[in-house]
Design an enzyme around this catalytic site. Structure first.
Site, PDB file in Angstrom:
ATOM      1  N   GLY A   1       0.773  -1.228   0.000  1.00  0.00           N
ATOM      2  CA  GLY A   1       0.000   0.000   0.000  1.00  0.00           C
ATOM      3  C   GLY A   1       0.806   1.281   0.000  1.00  0.00           C
TER       4      GLY A   1
ATOM      5  CB  ILE B   1     -10.532  -4.938 -13.235  1.00  0.00           C
ATOM      6  CG1 ILE B   1     -10.202  -3.999 -14.377  1.00  0.00           C
ATOM      7  CG2 ILE B   1      -9.768  -4.568 -11.972  1.00  0.00           C
ATOM      8  CD1 ILE B   1     -10.726  -2.617 -14.180  1.00  0.00           C
TER       9      ILE B   1
ATOM     10  CG  ASP C   1      -0.144  -3.030 -17.896  1.00  0.00           C
ATOM     11  OD1 ASP C   1      -0.925  -2.549 -17.045  1.00  0.00           O
ATOM     12  OD2 ASP C   1       0.691  -3.911 -17.633  1.00  0.00           O
TER      13      ASP C   1
ATOM     14  CG  HIS D   1       2.970  -0.960 -16.005  1.00  0.00           C
ATOM     15  ND1 HIS D   1       2.643  -2.261 -15.693  1.00  0.00           N
ATOM     16  CD2 HIS D   1       4.036  -1.028 -16.843  1.00  0.00           C
ATOM     17  CE1 HIS D   1       3.478  -3.079 -16.313  1.00  0.00           C
ATOM     18  NE2 HIS D   1       4.330  -2.360 -17.018  1.00  0.00           N
TER      19      HIS D   1
ATOM     20  NE  ARG E   1     -11.140 -12.387 -12.642  1.00  0.00           N
ATOM     21  CZ  ARG E   1      -9.949 -11.855 -12.837  1.00  0.00           C
ATOM     22  NH1 ARG E   1      -8.870 -12.588 -12.726  1.00  0.00           N
ATOM     23  NH2 ARG E   1      -9.830 -10.583 -13.116  1.00  0.00           N
TER      24      ARG E   1
END
EC number: 2.1.2.2
Length: 190
Positions: A14, A94, A146, A110, A66
């Site tokens: 975090g 996601i 990405d 990223h 999933r």
């Protein structure tokens, strides 16, 4: 001042969340973190808990497949009614439910200068390729890996003797203010 509600998703320590929370505590912050979600009981959740921000773990292991996890994650995010969703070291792709509900309002960090070195091993891949400059990128999240629109980037020099760990730590130090700047910009109201 009416602040923009933001939900942050994490998987690890975090450090980006901590930077976002520190910036949100400033009097002129245009956003507030209203919830923090993780895909596991991550140490980074403690940053939110100490700040009194609600947390929730939405673990893939708690769902039969999933698709049901994707729906549960989207539902959990939706309960906070955010205007922006920030993936800050969230190590799961996601799914369509979250993209359908919040598309165009999800950003991700990223640890490489996209479009170079996408995927889960951006730092390792940059080192293996022998580049002298890598960095951090903040993107709009789309359905690809990405591949979203680049919102901001910052370069980080690769030093002789860098390991994946040392380079990743320096990238994180550059990534944190970059992410805070992007979130501030996206949540500022004219």
């Amino acid at each position: 001042m009416n602040r923009t509600p933001v939900v942050v998703l994490i998987s690890g320590t975090g450090s980006n969340l901590a930077a976002l929370l520190a910036a949100a505590s400033e009097p002129d912050a245009p956003y507030e973190v209203v919830g923090v979600l993780a895909d596991r009981e991550a140490p980074g959740l403690d940053h939110a808990r100490k700040a009194g921000i609600p947390t929730e773990v939405v673990s893939l292991a708690d769902h039969p497949d999933r698709a049901s996890w994707d729906r549960a994650l989207a539902d959990a995010v939706g309960r906070f009614e955010p205007e922006l969703v920030v993936l800050a070291g969230f190590m799961k792709l996601i799914g369509a439910p979250l993209l359908d509900a919040f598309g165009g309002r999800i950003v991700n960090t990223h640890p490489a200068l996209l479009p170079s070195f996408p995927g889960a091993h951006g730092v390792r891949d940059a080192l293996a390729h022998g580049v002298k400059i890598t960095g951090a990128t903040v993107i709009d999240v789309d359905a690809g890996v990405d591949t979203g629109r680049i919102l901001a980037q910052v370069p980080v020099e690769v030093l002789d003797g860098d390991t994946e760990e040392t380079l990743h730590e320096r990238i994180k130090l550059a990534e944190q203010p970059l992410l805070v700047d992007v979130v501030r910009r996206l949540t500022s109201r004219s």
